[in-house]
Scaffold this motif. Structure first.
Motif, PDB file in Angstrom:
ATOM      1  N   SER A  75      -9.324  -4.557  -7.615  1.00 27.67           N
ATOM      2  CA  SER A  75      -9.431  -3.112  -7.842  1.00 27.67           C
ATOM      3  C   SER A  75      -8.069  -2.446  -7.629  1.00 27.67           C
ATOM      4  O   SER A  75      -7.222  -2.959  -6.886  1.00 27.67           O
ATOM      5  N   PRO A  76      -7.852  -1.299  -8.269  1.00 23.64           N
ATOM      6  CA  PRO A  76      -6.575  -0.582  -8.080  1.00 23.64           C
ATOM      7  C   PRO A  76      -6.307  -0.258  -6.607  1.00 23.64           C
ATOM      8  O   PRO A  76      -5.165  -0.360  -6.155  1.00 23.64           O
ATOM      9  N   ASN A  77      -7.347   0.127  -5.864  1.00 23.83           N
ATOM     10  CA  ASN A  77      -7.139   0.444  -4.451  1.00 23.83           C
ATOM     11  C   ASN A  77      -6.779  -0.796  -3.640  1.00 23.83           C
ATOM     12  O   ASN A  77      -6.008  -0.722  -2.685  1.00 23.83           O
ATOM     13  N   ALA A  78      -7.332  -1.942  -3.991  1.00 23.95           N
ATOM     14  CA  ALA A  78      -6.995  -3.187  -3.280  1.00 23.95           C
ATOM     15  C   ALA A  78      -5.521  -3.530  -3.493  1.00 23.95           C
ATOM     16  O   ALA A  78      -4.841  -3.965  -2.562  1.00 23.95           O
ATOM     17  N   ILE A  79      -5.046  -3.303  -4.679  1.00 26.76           N
ATOM     18  CA  ILE A  79      -3.634  -3.568  -4.968  1.00 26.76           C
ATOM     19  C   ILE A  79      -2.752  -2.578  -4.204  1.00 26.76           C
ATOM     20  O   ILE A  79      -1.704  -2.955  -3.677  1.00 26.76           O
ATOM     21  N   LYS A  80      -3.197  -1.316  -4.097  1.00 22.32           N
ATOM     22  CA  LYS A  80      -2.446  -0.326  -3.309  1.00 22.32           C
ATOM     23  C   LYS A  80      -2.399  -0.722  -1.836  1.00 22.32           C
ATOM     24  O   LYS A  80      -1.372  -0.583  -1.177  1.00 22.32           O
ATOM     25  N   VAL A  81      -3.515  -1.215  -1.323  1.00 18.62           N
ATOM     26  CA  VAL A  81      -3.566  -1.662   0.076  1.00 18.62           C
ATOM     27  C   VAL A  81      -2.612  -2.838   0.273  1.00 18.62           C
ATOM     28  O   VAL A  81      -1.855  -2.882   1.246  1.00 18.62           O
ATOM     29  N   SER A  82      -2.619  -3.750  -0.660  1.00 18.41           N
ATOM     30  CA  SER A  82      -1.732  -4.906  -0.593  1.00 18.41           C
ATOM     31  C   SER A  82      -0.272  -4.460  -0.548  1.00 18.41           C
ATOM     32  O   SER A  82       0.515  -4.946   0.258  1.00 18.41           O
ATOM     33  N   ASP A  83       0.078  -3.521  -1.407  1.00 14.81           N
ATOM     34  CA  ASP A  83       1.450  -2.994  -1.432  1.00 14.81           C
ATOM     35  C   ASP A  83       1.779  -2.259  -0.134  1.00 14.81           C
ATOM     36  O   ASP A  83       2.871  -2.409   0.407  1.00 14.81           O
ATOM     37  N   ALA A  84       0.830  -1.474   0.369  1.00 12.35           N
ATOM     38  CA  ALA A  84       1.046  -0.727   1.617  1.00 12.35           C
ATOM     39  C   ALA A  84       1.254  -1.662   2.805  1.00 12.35           C
ATOM     40  O   ALA A  84       1.965  -1.331   3.756  1.00 12.35           O
ATOM     41  N   CYS A  85       0.651  -2.831   2.738  1.00 11.36           N
ATOM     42  CA  CYS A  85       0.812  -3.824   3.806  1.00 11.36           C
ATOM     43  C   CYS A  85       2.108  -4.636   3.666  1.00 11.36           C
ATOM     44  O   CYS A  85       2.402  -5.476   4.509  1.00 11.36           O
ATOM     45  N   GLY A  86       2.842  -4.399   2.594  1.00 16.26           N
ATOM     46  CA  GLY A  86       4.056  -5.148   2.378  1.00 16.26           C
ATOM     47  C   GLY A  86       3.793  -6.585   1.947  1.00 16.26           C
ATOM     48  O   GLY A  86       4.582  -7.478   2.197  1.00 16.26           O
ATOM     49  N   SER A  87       2.640  -6.782   1.317  1.00 23.30           N
ATOM     50  CA  SER A  87       2.250  -8.102   0.858  1.00 23.30           C
ATOM     51  C   SER A  87       1.807  -7.985  -0.595  1.00 23.30           C
ATOM     52  O   SER A  87       0.612  -7.981  -0.881  1.00 23.30           O
ATOM     53  N   PRO A  88       2.771  -7.838  -1.519  1.00 25.36           N
ATOM     54  CA  PRO A  88       2.410  -7.624  -2.922  1.00 25.36           C
ATOM     55  C   PRO A  88       1.446  -8.676  -3.446  1.00 25.36           C
ATOM     56  O   PRO A  88       1.484  -9.828  -3.035  1.00 25.36           O
ATOM     57  N   PHE A  89       0.585  -8.235  -4.311  1.00 28.47           N
ATOM     58  CA  PHE A  89      -0.433  -9.105  -4.899  1.00 28.47           C
ATOM     59  C   PHE A  89       0.244 -10.231  -5.666  1.00 28.47           C
ATOM     60  O   PHE A  89       1.166  -9.993  -6.430  1.00 28.47           O
ATOM     61  N   PRO A  90      -0.216 -11.469  -5.493  1.00 27.34           N
ATOM     62  CA  PRO A  90       0.411 -12.580  -6.196  1.00 27.34           C
ATOM     63  C   PRO A  90       0.109 -12.547  -7.695  1.00 27.34           C
ATOM     64  O   PRO A  90      -0.905 -12.007  -8.113  1.00 27.34           O
ATOM     65  N   ILE A  91       0.995 -13.133  -8.467  1.00 29.27           N
ATOM     66  CA  ILE A  91       0.760 -13.260  -9.902  1.00 29.27           C
ATOM     67  C   ILE A  91       0.021 -14.576 -10.099  1.00 29.27           C
ATOM     68  O   ILE A  91       0.493 -15.638  -9.747  1.00 29.27           O
ATOM     69  N   CYS A  92      -1.183 -14.464 -10.628  1.00 31.22           N
ATOM     70  CA  CYS A  92      -2.042 -15.645 -10.773  1.00 31.22           C
ATOM     71  C   CYS A  92      -2.001 -16.157 -12.207  1.00 31.22           C
ATOM     72  O   CYS A  92      -1.874 -15.443 -13.141  1.00 31.22           O
TER      73      CYS A  92
END
Length: 92
Positions: A75-92
């Protein structure tokens, strides 16, 4: 003196790499429940959420293959949370 310093650095690098590889990651999507509030409400993620997200980051691509988890993880919010945590979402 330089040779022993270089040798020491190489040995430390090898030891750290082996230690890192020997740590097993247990994929458990329930660990991400600590992030549910931040994902649903768009509030900033907690320290616990960020910690769990970083632990489970190697598993995120696996979670995307599960139709039940994909909606939550991608979800867009999950990706925002990932970015906010300094752990960008991996490219799968």
């Amino acid at each position: 003196m330089k040779i022993s310093y270089v040798t020491l650095c190489i040995m430390l690098t090898v030891l750290l790499a082996k230690t890192e590889l020997s740590m097993e990651i247990t994929c458990n999507a329930l660990q991400l429940s600590a992030c549910a509030n931040a994902i649903i409400s768009s509030n900033p993620p907690s320290a616990i959420c960020c910690s769990k997200l970083k632990e489970q980051k190697p598993c995120l691509c696996q979670y995307l293959k599960d139709p039940n988890l994909k909606k939550f993880v991608n979800s867009p919010n999950a990706i925002k949370v990932s970015d906010a945590c300094g752990s960008p979402f991996p490219i799968c």
